[in-house]
Design a protein around this motif. Structure first.
Motif, PDB file in Angstrom:
ATOM      1  N   SER A  58       0.844  -1.206   0.000  1.00  0.00           N
ATOM      2  CA  SER A  58       0.000   0.000   0.000  1.00  0.00           C
ATOM      3  C   SER A  58       0.873   1.248   0.000  1.00  0.00           C
ATOM      4  N   THR A  84      -5.116  16.670   3.541  1.00  0.00           N
ATOM      5  CA  THR A  84      -4.734  15.416   2.903  1.00  0.00           C
ATOM      6  C   THR A  84      -5.626  14.310   3.436  1.00  0.00           C
ATOM      7  N   PHE A  85      -5.411  13.111   2.913  1.00  0.00           N
ATOM      8  CA  PHE A  85      -6.069  11.922   3.455  1.00  0.00           C
ATOM      9  C   PHE A  85      -5.278  11.477   4.692  1.00  0.00           C
ATOM     10  N   ALA A  87      -4.078   8.872   5.755  1.00  0.00           N
ATOM     11  CA  ALA A  87      -2.952   7.935   5.606  1.00  0.00           C
ATOM     12  C   ALA A  87      -1.619   8.659   5.442  1.00  0.00           C
ATOM     13  N   SER A  88      -1.634   9.940   5.028  1.00  0.00           N
ATOM     14  CA  SER A  88      -0.369  10.694   4.967  1.00  0.00           C
ATOM     15  C   SER A  88       0.222  10.850   6.365  1.00  0.00           C
ATOM     16  N   ASP A 162       4.418  12.706  -0.968  1.00  0.00           N
ATOM     17  CA  ASP A 162       3.242  11.827  -1.048  1.00  0.00           C
ATOM     18  C   ASP A 162       2.590  12.052  -2.416  1.00  0.00           C
ATOM     19  N   ILE A 184       6.244   8.365  -2.548  1.00  0.00           N
ATOM     20  CA  ILE A 184       5.362   7.183  -2.476  1.00  0.00           C
ATOM     21  C   ILE A 184       4.255   7.298  -3.515  1.00  0.00           C
ATOM     22  N   SER A 186       0.367   5.262  -4.699  1.00  0.00           N
ATOM     23  CA  SER A 186      -0.696   4.345  -4.268  1.00  0.00           C
ATOM     24  C   SER A 186      -1.410   3.780  -5.491  1.00  0.00           C
ATOM     25  N   PHE A 187      -1.763   2.506  -5.381  1.00  0.00           N
ATOM     26  CA  PHE A 187      -2.565   1.858  -6.430  1.00  0.00           C
ATOM     27  C   PHE A 187      -3.857   1.335  -5.817  1.00  0.00           C
ATOM     28  N   ASN A 188      -4.392   2.081  -4.878  1.00  0.00           N
ATOM     29  CA  ASN A 188      -5.657   1.727  -4.256  1.00  0.00           C
ATOM     30  C   ASN A 188      -6.767   1.753  -5.326  1.00  0.00           C
TER      31      ASN A 188
HETATM   32  C1  LIG Z   1      -2.778  11.496  -0.296  1.00  0.00           C
HETATM   33  C2  LIG Z   1      -2.777  10.029   0.039  1.00  0.00           C
HETATM   34  N1  LIG Z   1      -1.763   9.535   0.773  1.00  0.00           N
HETATM   35  C3  LIG Z   1      -1.698   8.236   1.082  1.00  0.00           C
HETATM   36  C4  LIG Z   1      -2.661   7.355   0.657  1.00  0.00           C
HETATM   37  C5  LIG Z   1      -2.553   5.933   1.094  1.00  0.00           C
HETATM   38  O1  LIG Z   1      -2.428   5.026   0.056  1.00  0.00           O
HETATM   39  P1  LIG Z   1      -2.950   3.521   0.236  1.00  0.00           P
HETATM   40  O2  LIG Z   1      -4.449   3.561   0.237  1.00  0.00           O
HETATM   41  O3  LIG Z   1      -2.413   2.809  -0.963  1.00  0.00           O
HETATM   42  O4  LIG Z   1      -2.396   2.998   1.501  1.00  0.00           O
HETATM   43  C6  LIG Z   1      -3.731   7.825  -0.126  1.00  0.00           C
HETATM   44  C7  LIG Z   1      -4.804   6.983  -0.674  1.00  0.00           C
HETATM   45  O5  LIG Z   1      -5.361   6.079  -0.331  1.00  0.00           O
HETATM   46  C8  LIG Z   1      -3.807   9.194  -0.430  1.00  0.00           C
HETATM   47  O6  LIG Z   1      -4.814   9.699  -1.133  1.00  0.00           O
END
Ligand SMILES: Cc1ncc(COP(=O)(O)O)c(C=O)c1O
Length: 374
Positions: A58, A84-85, A87-88, A162, A184, A186-188
């Motif tokens: 991820s 941001t989301f 996960a950052s 990011d 980084i 992402s391929f979500n």
């Molecule tokens: C800005 C941002 N950072 C990090 C992530 C995390 O990536 P992942 O879902 O692949 O863990 C995402 C998306 O999901 C994202 O939009």
């Protein structure tokens, strides 16, 4: 009920299953194998700039490994874009460090260089130099790379780029995903290309990539038995998933073109609607337009429009709620200028998939126009 129109749904090329079949036929059903290596090479060739790519489970795991490789540990501080989301920012906390949130500027909606420098000076004055800066290319729009890098250099703080949402974007002709000390991807499932779930770490040197892969595969030391002198993680990408990635790489550029054409379609369709404002590309920025976003005049218009679209079975979503507003980060220090709060109040993401049909795009425009005319 009309068929659902999604914000951003997976869009396969048709080439993915051949790579997956190959993995099954050769019994590479494991978190290593020819698709993992091939996908990494495809990404490296796409990004250029002599970067190395480690395919991971991820984008979040890629961020976590970046922090570990930079030595971020308990008690440290890490600066992170607030808009941001989540996960950052989560991996900062995984390391026992404290996120320091920095607001956005208006031209790209990303980290404000002025606020960044204010934050760094203040953190240093309070006794700690931040260990890293996490800057985000939100919705595919490149952040102010030159300005952020200059400040990072001045204070000797590494940047984690990011680029989860920005594969296919570029800044002054250089691909996003190549600007950080670590970057980084992402391929979500909702991203511009997807492997269902997956991500990648982009490094500047081969030893950094090798260290990342070592940590991502349970930190197994070189020995005939299992020997461990580091804490490891199960963060590597599977060879099946990487097969999807290889198929997706064959259509990445056409996905960028389709997403950009969606954005232009909305700009043209709403050009006479003074209530709708779009984010333009500043000089030197090329956005993949992962999501097409609009700003309305108020929170109530934004919410009214979102509900009107929902009534038509059309998914839309407010812009990311800033991290400094999230209950989980309420005690984290922040450096604010009001921009990300305002963007959250007034901003809405419209359906933006590369697989949107003309019929769907026209349905969206009709629903928006009906809302404003009623
Ligand atoms: C800005 C941002 N950072 C990090 C992530 C995390 O990536 P992942 O879902 O692949 O863990 C995402 C998306 O999901 C994202 O939009």
């Amino acid at each position: 009920m009309k068929p659902k129109i999604w914000l951003s749904s997976p869009h396969m090329s048709g080439n993915e299953q051949a790579y997956i079949k190959e993995a099954f036929d050769s019994n590479w059903v494991a978190p290593l194998g020819p698709n993992v290596n091939g996908f990494e090479i495809d990404l490296q060739s796409y990004l250029k700039e002599d970067r190395y790519v480690a395919a991971l489970a991820s984008g979040t795991s890629a961020l976590h490994l970046s922090l570990i490789l930079l030595g971020v540990a308990n008690g440290d501080e890490v600066i992170c874009q607030s808009k941001t989301f989540s996960a950052s920012a989560y991996p900062i906390v995984y390391q026992g460090a404290t996120p320091i949130f920095v607001d956005s500027e208006r031209e790209t909606w990303n980290m404000c260089p002025l606020q960044l420098e204010i934050a760094i000076k203040d953190r240093i004055a309070k006794g700690k130099t931040p260990k890293a800066i996490i800057a985000v290319h939100l919705y595919g729009m490149p952040y102010k790379v030159d300005e952020i890098n200059q400040i990072a250099l001045k204070y000797d703080i590494p940047v984690i780029e990011d680029s989860a949402e920005a594969l296919g974007s570029n800044y002054k002709g250089q691909k996003c995903g190549t600007f950080g000390d670590f970057s980084i991807l992402s391929f979500n499932g909702n991203k511009i290309i997807t492997t269902s779930g997956g991500g990648a770490l982009v490094t500047k040197t081969l030893p950094q990539k090798e260290k990342a892969v070592f940590l991502a595969t349970q930190a197994r030391d070189h020995a005939p038995h299992y020997l461990h002198s580091h804490i490891g993680y199960n963060y590597r990408m599977s060879n099946i998933i990487a097969g999807i990635g290889r198929g997706q790489m064959t259509i990445l550029d056409s996905h960028v073109a389709k997403r950009r054409s969606n954005h232009q379609f909305y700009v043209d369709a709403f050009k006479d609607n003074k209530n709708i404002i779009f984010l333009e590309e500043p000089e030197g920025c090329f956005s993949n337009r992962w999501l097409s976003c609009i700003l309305l005049d108020s929170k109530s218009t934004r919410e009214g429009l979102r509900l009107a679209l929902e009534n038509e079975n059309i998914e839309s979503r407010p812009l990311w709620k800033p991290m400094h507003q999230q209950p989980i980060f309420k005690d984290a220090p922040n450096y604010l200028n009001g921009v990300s709060d305002e963007l959250f109040e007034k901003g809405l993401c419209l359906p933006s998939g590369s697989n949107l049909t003309d019929i769907e795009r026209n349905r969206i425009v009709k629903a928006v126009n009906t809302y404003f005319n009623s």
